[in-house]
Structure formats: C-alpha cells, structure tokens
Design an enzyme around this catalytic site. Structure first.
Site, PDB file in Angstrom:
ATOM      1  N   GLU A  98      -3.534   7.642  -5.172  1.00 14.18           N
ATOM      2  CA  GLU A  98      -3.702   6.834  -6.570  1.00 14.18           C
ATOM      3  C   GLU A  98      -5.146   7.328  -6.906  1.00 14.18           C
ATOM      4  O   GLU A  98      -6.134   7.608  -6.220  1.00 14.18           O
ATOM      5  CB  GLU A  98      -4.073   5.331  -6.114  1.00 14.18           C
ATOM      6  CG  GLU A  98      -2.586   4.943  -5.676  1.00 14.18           C
ATOM      7  CD  GLU A  98      -2.844   3.254  -5.258  1.00 14.18           C
ATOM      8  OE1 GLU A  98      -3.601   2.616  -5.664  1.00 14.18           O
ATOM      9  OE2 GLU A  98      -1.928   2.938  -4.732  1.00 14.18           O
ATOM     10  N   HIS A 108      -1.092   0.343 -10.007  1.00 14.80           N
ATOM     11  CA  HIS A 108      -1.638  -0.657  -9.075  1.00 14.80           C
ATOM     12  C   HIS A 108      -2.365  -2.010  -9.675  1.00 14.80           C
ATOM     13  O   HIS A 108      -3.760  -2.207  -9.648  1.00 14.80           O
ATOM     14  CB  HIS A 108      -2.829  -0.231  -8.153  1.00 14.80           C
ATOM     15  CG  HIS A 108      -3.244  -0.785  -6.683  1.00 14.80           C
ATOM     16  ND1 HIS A 108      -3.574   0.037  -5.734  1.00 14.80           N
ATOM     17  CD2 HIS A 108      -3.188  -2.005  -6.462  1.00 14.80           C
ATOM     18  CE1 HIS A 108      -3.755  -0.845  -4.638  1.00 14.80           C
ATOM     19  NE2 HIS A 108      -3.603  -1.942  -5.133  1.00 14.80           N
ATOM     20  N   ARG A 115       0.780  -1.108  -0.001  1.00 11.69           N
ATOM     21  CA  ARG A 115       0.050  -0.022  -0.001  1.00 11.69           C
ATOM     22  C   ARG A 115       0.914   1.388   0.166  1.00 11.69           C
ATOM     23  O   ARG A 115       1.914   1.263   0.773  1.00 11.69           O
ATOM     24  CB  ARG A 115      -1.018  -0.015   1.243  1.00 11.69           C
ATOM     25  CG  ARG A 115      -2.005  -0.782   1.164  1.00 11.69           C
ATOM     26  CD  ARG A 115      -3.025  -0.679   0.002  1.00 11.69           C
ATOM     27  NE  ARG A 115      -4.221  -1.388  -0.008  1.00 11.69           N
ATOM     28  CZ  ARG A 115      -4.471  -2.463  -0.689  1.00 11.69           C
ATOM     29  NH1 ARG A 115      -3.564  -2.783  -1.643  1.00 11.69           N
ATOM     30  NH2 ARG A 115      -5.406  -3.320  -0.668  1.00 11.69           N
TER      31      ARG A 115
HETATM   32  C1  DGY Z   1      -5.916  -6.301  -2.908  1.00 14.59           C
HETATM   33  O1  DGY Z   1      -6.563  -7.007  -3.357  1.00 14.59           O
HETATM   34  O2  DGY Z   1      -5.681  -5.675  -1.689  1.00 14.59           O
HETATM   35  C2  DGY Z   1      -5.171  -5.407  -3.885  1.00 14.59           C
HETATM   36  O3  DGY Z   1      -4.142  -4.501  -3.592  1.00 14.59           O
HETATM   37  C3  DGY Z   1      -6.208  -4.492  -4.680  1.00 14.59           C
HETATM   38  O4  DGY Z   1      -6.483  -3.555  -4.042  1.00 14.59           O
END
Ligand code: DGY
Length: 324
Positions: free
Chosen positions: A261, A280, A232
């Site tokens: 983001e 992402h 993250r």
């Molecule tokens: C998750 O599955 O947490 C991925 O990072 C998509 O947000």
C-alpha cells in the site's frame, strides 16, 4: 516538567490542545524526523508507519507508544515489551464504521456498483441493462467470517439481522453471543470456504495469518463466491488471488487492503471489472477518525501517568503484577 511526545500523524486541533495540557508536543511528518525526535521523547503517537527496533535504539527515554489504529502489526510487540515501552491501540471506537466498510464492499462487489457506475459515467446507458450486467443477491446468502472479533461480530449482526444471511465463522474461541443472537455457526476454515457466498477476512496480521488465503484456499471457494478483505493485505497471497480471478476460480473480490500500500497503479487488480478496490478506508469517517485520535491521545496521557488499564497491547509493561 511535562514529558516530551512526538506526534507523527496530523491530529485534530482539539486533540492537540488536550495533549498540550499534559505533554510537550513535537509534530513531525516523516520517519527520519520521527527517529531523530525520539532521542529524548517519552511518548509517541501516530499511525501508518512501520516502527522498527532500530528506530527505538536511539530512544532511551521512551515509555509509551500510542497507535491510532486497532491493528498493531507495524510494531514488534515483544521488542517493545523488552524495552519497557507500553503500546496502546484504539479498538471499539472504529468497530461499527469498519464493519460498514466491509458491508459496502460486499454490496458493491455483489451488485457491481462501481463497475456499473463507471459504465453509466462513460455514457453507455442507452437502454435498460440485460443479464450480462446483472449482479447477485446479498440478502439470504451465506456469509463466512474468518475471525469473529469485535468487527467480525458487528459484521455478523449486519448480515443476520439486516440481510437475513446465514452466518458461518471461524475463530480460536466460540462466540456464544453471535451464536445466540445471529444464529452464527462455528465451522472449520475448509467448511467456511466451501459453503460461503461471501468470505470475509477479519483476522489481524500475524505470522499465523500471513497468506492464510492462498491458491489452495481460493480453490476451495465456490466459483460464485466473492472474497472480501478489509483486514490486512498480506493475509491474502495477492499473486494467487490475481490468478484465481483471472481463471474464474471465484466470482470477484472486494478489497480495502493490499500486500503493498498504496496499491501500485499498474496492479492487475485495477484492470479487473470484478474487483472493487478501496484505499484502506476501513475506519475513515470524520467521526471515527476523530474518535480514534482522541482515544489514542487519552491512552498516551494515561500510559505516561502509569494509569492506563484498557486498550493496552502489552499490559505487562504497566501492570506487571496483574499480567502474570
Ligand atoms: C486499523 O485501525 O488498524 C486500520 O486498519 C487502520 O490501519
């Protein structure tokens, strides 16, 4: 009567069909419509939206929320639990494709894949390249995995068995399987930062991991090391990272996640050749995103029936006796 469910992310047709066998489905495409539809919904399914306690104030009948993600930092879990709303997520199905993304960031950053592909596209390839465009090896180097959960362990397997890398890790608990099978060694964060050639962040975002990597931590890394973040964005202090990359404190960064983001087009990170930035895409393959949607739908159907026993973030809501 079937329970009303709001879907706030597009779902594959077969998943919609499966849901419709069990629930009344309303599909929305923005936060305002979601909040409005929650007024008489019993369930919700979707991803990539911050869900605030205020949104839930107008959802008195809500019993289950199914996020199509493994991460659940978009939710205030204690608040959901207080309201008796079960939260389910989708671990496991995305582990391997997300570990592939991390490894692609490692290879792309080390071997300057994106930078050199752009260089070729720009018509610069007139003769064979010189040392100024060489990359650095991945095989045989040291990988430092911060957080050895499911994805971290899949990454350790790739690193140790595929690339003969030495594996260091930090984790709240030891991981005997990774130690036995991949020779992984549990160390302190300081040791990991000092010794790893690739520092890979694989922790969830929590108050404890927010800005886990800041100026002080970056300064502890080798100048030749590369930071990889596909967990993250806020786990890294992005301003400090930008400064460290500008100063040559570290060699480069491979990033799939950012503090904000979508990453603004004027982010200084995008002007740096030693940064590989992805939008992402951790789990974003056709196969995995489909498996995640299906898993989330199954989770929701079972949660509404009170029979969900796995993939629960707050199991105490559905099985108070077992969680005590
Ligand atoms: C998750 O599955 O947490 C991925 O990072 C998509 O947000």
């Amino acid at each position: 009567m079937k329970p009303l469910v709001v879907a706030y992310k597009p779902l594959p047709d077969d998943v919609v069909a499966e849901l419709r066998e069990h629930v009344e489905l309303v599909q929305v495409d923005n936060a305002a419509a979601l909040t409005k539809s929650l007024a008489n919904a019993e369930g919700a399914i979707g991803a990539s939206l911050k869900i605030t306690p205020q949104m839930l104030d107008s959802a008195p009948t809500l019993r289950a929320w199914s996020t199509i993600s493994v991460g659940y930092d978009n939710f205030d879990v204690p608040d959901l639990t207080r309201r008796g709303i079960a939260l389910a997520h989708t671990p496991d199905v995305l582990t391997e494709s997300t570990a592939d993304t991390v490894f692609s960031l490692i290879l792309a950053s080390a071997r300057r894949v994106v930078e050199l592909a752009e260089w070729v596209r720009a018509g610069n390839w007139q003769r064979s390249i010189g040392p100024e465009l060489y990359g650095t090896d991945v095989q045989g180097k040291t990988i430092g995995i911060v957080g050895l959960g499911r994805i971290g362990a899949a990454l350790a397997r790739r690193a140790a068995l595929g690339f003969r890398m030495r594996v260091l890790y930090t984790n709240r608990h030891p991981h005997p399987e990774a130690e036995a099978q991949y020779g992984a060694r549990r160390v302190t964060l300081d040791t990991l930062l000092a010794e790893a050639d690739f520092v890979c962040l694989q922790v969830p975002l929590t108050p404890e991991t927010q800005h886990l990597i800041g100026a002080a931590e970056l300064a502890k890394m080798k100048r030749s090391a590369i930071l990889i973040n596909a967990s993250r964005g806020p786990v890294v202090d992005e301003a400090a990272l930008i400064q460290a990359l500008r100063n040559g404190t570290i060699r480069g960064a491979g990033l799939d996640v950012f503090e904000h983001e979508p990453l603004p087009a004027d982010s200084p990170l995008l002007a740096m050749k030693n940064v590989v930035a992805l939008p992402h895409i951790g789990s974003a393959t056709h196969e995995t995103r489909h498996a995640m949607a299906r898993c989330a739908a199954d989770n929701l159907i079972k949660a509404l029936a009170g029979t969900l026993r796995e993939n629960l973030v707050n199991p105490q809501v559905l099985e108070p006796a077992r969680a005590q």
